[in-house]
Design a protein around this motif. Structure first.
Motif, mmCIF file in Angstrom:
data_model
loop_
_atom_site.group_PDB
_atom_site.id
_atom_site.type_symbol
_atom_site.label_atom_id
_atom_site.label_comp_id
_atom_site.label_asym_id
_atom_site.label_seq_id
_atom_site.Cartn_x
_atom_site.Cartn_y
_atom_site.Cartn_z
ATOM 1 N N VAL A 60 47.974 33.763 32.150
ATOM 2 C CA VAL A 60 48.149 35.056 32.817
ATOM 3 C C VAL A 60 49.615 35.368 33.118
ATOM 4 O O VAL A 60 49.945 36.484 33.541
ATOM 5 C CB VAL A 60 47.337 35.114 34.130
ATOM 6 C CG1 VAL A 60 45.843 35.153 33.836
ATOM 7 C CG2 VAL A 60 47.666 33.942 35.049
ATOM 8 N N PHE A 380 46.283 37.318 42.263
ATOM 9 C CA PHE A 380 45.497 38.472 41.827
ATOM 10 C C PHE A 380 44.594 38.963 42.948
ATOM 11 O O PHE A 380 43.772 38.203 43.463
ATOM 12 C CB PHE A 380 44.686 38.132 40.571
ATOM 13 C CG PHE A 380 45.545 37.796 39.395
ATOM 14 C CD1 PHE A 380 46.140 38.810 38.661
ATOM 15 C CD2 PHE A 380 45.794 36.476 39.046
ATOM 16 C CE1 PHE A 380 46.968 38.514 37.582
ATOM 17 C CE2 PHE A 380 46.618 36.166 37.977
ATOM 18 C CZ PHE A 380 47.213 37.191 37.245
ATOM 19 N N ASN A 382 42.286 41.088 42.664
ATOM 20 C CA ASN A 382 40.928 41.166 42.144
ATOM 21 C C ASN A 382 40.763 40.076 41.090
ATOM 22 O O ASN A 382 40.818 40.345 39.883
ATOM 23 C CB ASN A 382 40.651 42.549 41.546
ATOM 24 C CG ASN A 382 39.186 42.770 41.223
ATOM 25 O OD1 ASN A 382 38.423 41.802 41.059
ATOM 26 N ND2 ASN A 382 38.775 44.028 41.115
ATOM 27 N N PRO A 383 40.572 38.829 41.532
ATOM 28 C CA PRO A 383 40.527 37.711 40.572
ATOM 29 C C PRO A 383 39.391 37.816 39.575
ATOM 30 O O PRO A 383 39.542 37.420 38.411
ATOM 31 C CB PRO A 383 40.382 36.479 41.477
ATOM 32 C CG PRO A 383 39.829 37.001 42.769
ATOM 33 C CD PRO A 383 40.399 38.368 42.925
ATOM 34 N N LYS A 386 40.369 40.061 36.674
ATOM 35 C CA LYS A 386 41.343 39.425 35.786
ATOM 36 C C LYS A 386 40.681 38.372 34.912
ATOM 37 O O LYS A 386 40.964 38.269 33.706
ATOM 38 C CB LYS A 386 42.471 38.788 36.608
ATOM 39 C CG LYS A 386 43.639 38.295 35.761
ATOM 40 C CD LYS A 386 44.306 39.466 35.033
ATOM 41 C CE LYS A 386 45.454 39.015 34.157
ATOM 42 N NZ LYS A 386 46.067 40.144 33.418
ATOM 43 N N GLU A 389 38.716 40.043 32.203
ATOM 44 C CA GLU A 389 39.644 40.539 31.177
ATOM 45 C C GLU A 389 40.008 39.420 30.204
ATOM 46 O O GLU A 389 40.039 39.622 28.977
ATOM 47 C CB GLU A 389 40.897 41.075 31.861
ATOM 48 C CG GLU A 389 41.981 41.592 30.941
ATOM 49 C CD GLU A 389 43.249 41.961 31.696
ATOM 50 O OE1 GLU A 389 44.350 41.666 31.182
ATOM 51 O OE2 GLU A 389 43.148 42.532 32.808
#
Length: 399
Positions: A60, A380, A382-383, A386, A389
């Motif tokens: 990431v 993050f 909003n883990p 992510k 994604e």
């Protein structure tokens, strides 16, 4: 091995946990984290592990540094931190205080800012002196926060406690994740008996943070936790109070006994591990601070003599037979003092250790994922989004 559909289900479950307070924050002690935050750390660690099994990249960060500061020797934790950073795309740079300007009197505030220009995380291990390790970590955290607010740093690096004088959160959480997997889920832990016991070691001054980390975390899961040690080998009373409070809330129990046999009786999990008495660690810290190194040598001799009075505090086959069905899960943070192998007399009989070697290695294998999860949740807001994604992208780690 979990398939992609299972990973996506795990991510959906993660969405139901409140993790907003972990965002842009540090990880110091497990008992300072909420139940949801602890559960989220386990969940992200499991997801990252499953992604690696499926050859899905978890990178990431395109660039950035993980700074490691080890003020005590380390193998497992050092490599676990490096693995965690690499897993997320960060490179690691170790700060060697002996070869840096710290040796010439550079302040903590200055050092913290100078090493943090491109840093996203700082991992610190400082566990040997009572009242010093956690204090140092807080000082570093405050310094980088000030640097961020002053516009010196473009981003504030997250600090992860890789072991201090009070807690060893990456170890205790890796241990717990191992237990969760061993017993087939967190829902199966309630009522399980855990024996966190002192064990004889021919060395002196082992930190208190492992037993404190275990009683401070395992009591949150409705387990019956027993701390056993010879008279005088007390841990910090504040951490015992936390364990008592956790047990009340979770429906479990916590007690302290002075018998290894009593602790092992019908135990589901045993964790025999040497540590130095709290009073000794306090005295040691004071002597080092005052530069009284001759007196420090005398303290070490006295402690080794006292340790030798309790050589029978050893995890033997006979003691293991007293556990639940004689099949308790043996745990250790490693390296263990193995009788007849690494020392003449130690914490555990060689036959017991050899029988549990594979489970012990599995226990240790969770630590990189726990550390990576701590970093991930701090970076993050909003883990779950992510992670989804990353899974949807299906970028191969090995191409």
């Amino acid at each position: 091995m979990k398939d992609t559909a299972t990973i996506k289900k795990m991510i959906e479950e993660l969405k139901g946990l409140k993790t907003q307070n972990m965002y842009l924050n540090d990880f110091f002690h497990t008992w300072k984290e909420s139940d949801d935050e602890v559960a989220a750390t386990f969940a992200v660690a499991e997801i990252l592990r499953a992604m690696r099994e499926q050859n899905i990249s978890s990178k990431v960060f395109d660039s950035g540094l993980g700074i490691s500061i080890f003020r005590d020797n380390s193998t497992r934790t050092r490599f676990s931190f490096a693995s965690a950073c690499n897993m997320l795309g960060l490179e690691v740079q170790d700060l060697d205080e002996k070869t840096s300007q710290i040796a010439h009197g550079e302040t903590v505030r200055e050092t913290a800012n100078m090493v943090s220009f491109m840093a996203d995380v700082i991992g610190i291990r400082d566990d040997m002196y009572i009242g010093k390790g956690h204090t140092y970590m807080k000082e570093v955290a405050d310094a980088v926060q000030e640097g961020y607010e002053d516009g010196v740093l473009e981003q504030r690096p997250t600090l992860v406690n890789l072991q201090c004088d009070i807690d060893h959160p990456t170890q205790s959480m890796a241990d717990m994740l191992h237990v969760i997997n061993h017993f087939g889920g967190v829902e199966n832990l309630k009522g399980k008996k855990v024996a966190m016991t002192w064990a004889y070691s021919p060395s002196y001054g082992k930190p208190l943070s492992v037993p404190q980390g275990i009683i401070g975390l395992f009591t949150r899961f409705g387990m019956d936790v027993v701390l056993a040690h010879p008279e005088g080998y007390n841990v910090m009373s504040e951490v015992e109070e936390i364990a008592q409070e956790n047990a009340k809330k979770s429906g479990g129990s916590y007690k302290r006994v002075n018998s290894m046999e009593e602790a092992f009786q019908d135990a589901d999990i045993v964790y025999p591990k040497s540590w130095a008495p709290f009073a000794v660690m306090e005295e040691r810290t004071q002597l080092v601070g005052e530069g009284k190194f001759d007196e420090l040598k005398d303290l070490e001799k006295r402690c080794l003599v006292n340790n030798a009075n309790f050589k029978d505090w050893e995890c033997t086959e006979e003691l293991m037979a007293k556990t639940k069905d004689g099949k308790a899960l043996y745990m250790h943070c490693l390296p263990a003092d193995i009788t007849g192998v690494s020392c003449k007399e130690g914490e555990v009989e060689a036959s017991v250790f050899d029988r549990y070697r594979v489970p012990l290695y599995k226990e240790a294998s969770f630590k990189p994922y726990i550390i990576a999860a701590m970093i991930f949740l701090a970076k993050f807001n909003n883990p779950a989004a992510k992670l989804a994604e990353l899974v949807d992208a299906e970028t191969n780690r090995i191409k």
